[in-house]
Design a protein around this motif. Sequence first.
Motif, mmCIF file in Angstrom:
data_model
loop_
_atom_site.group_PDB
_atom_site.id
_atom_site.type_symbol
_atom_site.label_atom_id
_atom_site.label_comp_id
_atom_site.label_asym_id
_atom_site.label_seq_id
_atom_site.Cartn_x
_atom_site.Cartn_y
_atom_site.Cartn_z
ATOM 1 N N ASP A 23 29.994 41.789 17.426
ATOM 2 C CA ASP A 23 29.297 42.757 18.127
ATOM 3 C C ASP A 23 29.570 42.417 19.731
ATOM 4 O O ASP A 23 28.662 41.720 20.315
ATOM 5 N N ILE A 24 30.619 42.773 20.302
ATOM 6 C CA ILE A 24 31.038 42.511 21.524
ATOM 7 C C ILE A 24 29.992 43.155 22.512
ATOM 8 O O ILE A 24 29.951 44.523 22.143
ATOM 9 N N LYS A 25 29.690 42.622 23.419
ATOM 10 C CA LYS A 25 28.617 43.358 24.586
ATOM 11 C C LYS A 25 29.309 43.661 25.720
ATOM 12 O O LYS A 25 30.210 42.498 25.984
ATOM 13 N N LEU A 26 29.196 44.649 26.569
ATOM 14 C CA LEU A 26 29.629 44.555 27.830
ATOM 15 C C LEU A 26 29.520 43.163 28.776
ATOM 16 O O LEU A 26 30.451 42.691 29.286
ATOM 17 N N ILE A 27 28.221 42.859 28.563
ATOM 18 C CA ILE A 27 27.994 41.508 29.258
ATOM 19 C C ILE A 27 28.961 40.346 29.029
ATOM 20 O O ILE A 27 29.376 39.468 29.662
ATOM 21 N N ASP A 28 29.398 40.128 27.614
ATOM 22 C CA ASP A 28 30.329 39.209 27.102
ATOM 23 C C ASP A 28 31.839 39.371 27.817
ATOM 24 O O ASP A 28 32.304 38.282 28.458
ATOM 25 N N THR A 48 44.108 49.912 30.320
ATOM 26 C CA THR A 48 44.236 49.955 28.965
ATOM 27 C C THR A 48 44.371 51.632 28.471
ATOM 28 O O THR A 48 44.758 52.154 27.738
ATOM 29 N N GLY A 49 43.867 52.496 29.476
ATOM 30 C CA GLY A 49 43.793 53.882 29.035
ATOM 31 C C GLY A 49 42.468 54.137 28.489
ATOM 32 O O GLY A 49 42.268 55.238 28.056
ATOM 33 N N GLU A 50 41.740 53.067 28.124
ATOM 34 C CA GLU A 50 40.471 53.376 27.140
ATOM 35 C C GLU A 50 39.177 52.612 27.697
ATOM 36 O O GLU A 50 39.247 51.692 28.649
ATOM 37 N N THR A 51 38.072 52.923 27.341
ATOM 38 C CA THR A 51 37.003 52.182 27.558
ATOM 39 C C THR A 51 36.874 50.928 26.433
ATOM 40 O O THR A 51 37.770 50.987 25.541
ATOM 41 N N PHE A 52 36.410 50.093 26.716
ATOM 42 C CA PHE A 52 36.262 48.832 25.918
ATOM 43 C C PHE A 52 35.783 48.876 24.357
ATOM 44 O O PHE A 52 36.561 48.390 23.654
ATOM 45 N N LYS A 53 34.973 50.012 24.305
ATOM 46 C CA LYS A 53 34.264 50.182 23.092
ATOM 47 C C LYS A 53 35.276 51.062 22.323
ATOM 48 O O LYS A 53 35.668 50.552 21.128
ATOM 49 N N SER A 54 36.079 51.906 22.934
ATOM 50 C CA SER A 54 37.324 52.698 22.112
ATOM 51 C C SER A 54 38.273 51.713 21.956
ATOM 52 O O SER A 54 38.960 51.790 21.053
#
Length: 125
Positions: A23-28, A48-54
């Motif tokens: 479960d990676i969080k933005l804060i990580d 990357t062309g994407e958000t980190f969650k994507s």
Amino acid sequence: KAVDSNCKINTAVEYIIQKFHTDIKLIDLLDVSGMSGSRFAVAFKEQTGETFKSYQNNMRISYACNLLSTTEMRIAEIASRVGYGNRSNFNRQFRKLRNFSPREYLEETRKRLVCGVLLDPGIIG
């Protein structure tokens, strides 16, 4: 400045690759990249062309496809292994990214397996 930003995003991408199943969080990612939230989001998407969650979801589903086509693991076990604690969320993300449910993907993959060789993998991958 752009080179420094690229290196920082590369560090975040490596972190995602190593821990995509957690479960990676933005804060990580902000911690490992040393960037601010707004700058990180813009730089990550530019690179990357994407958000980190994507990006993370794409990694998870790609790995799930590999497991579905190369192991006898149950779908629920694969969902858990790639980081989805909730099977319905796994199914939803899988269908969104592959246009198949995991079960349909598995069935299509097995139809194309002849003597252990996947025929025409482009259709389903």
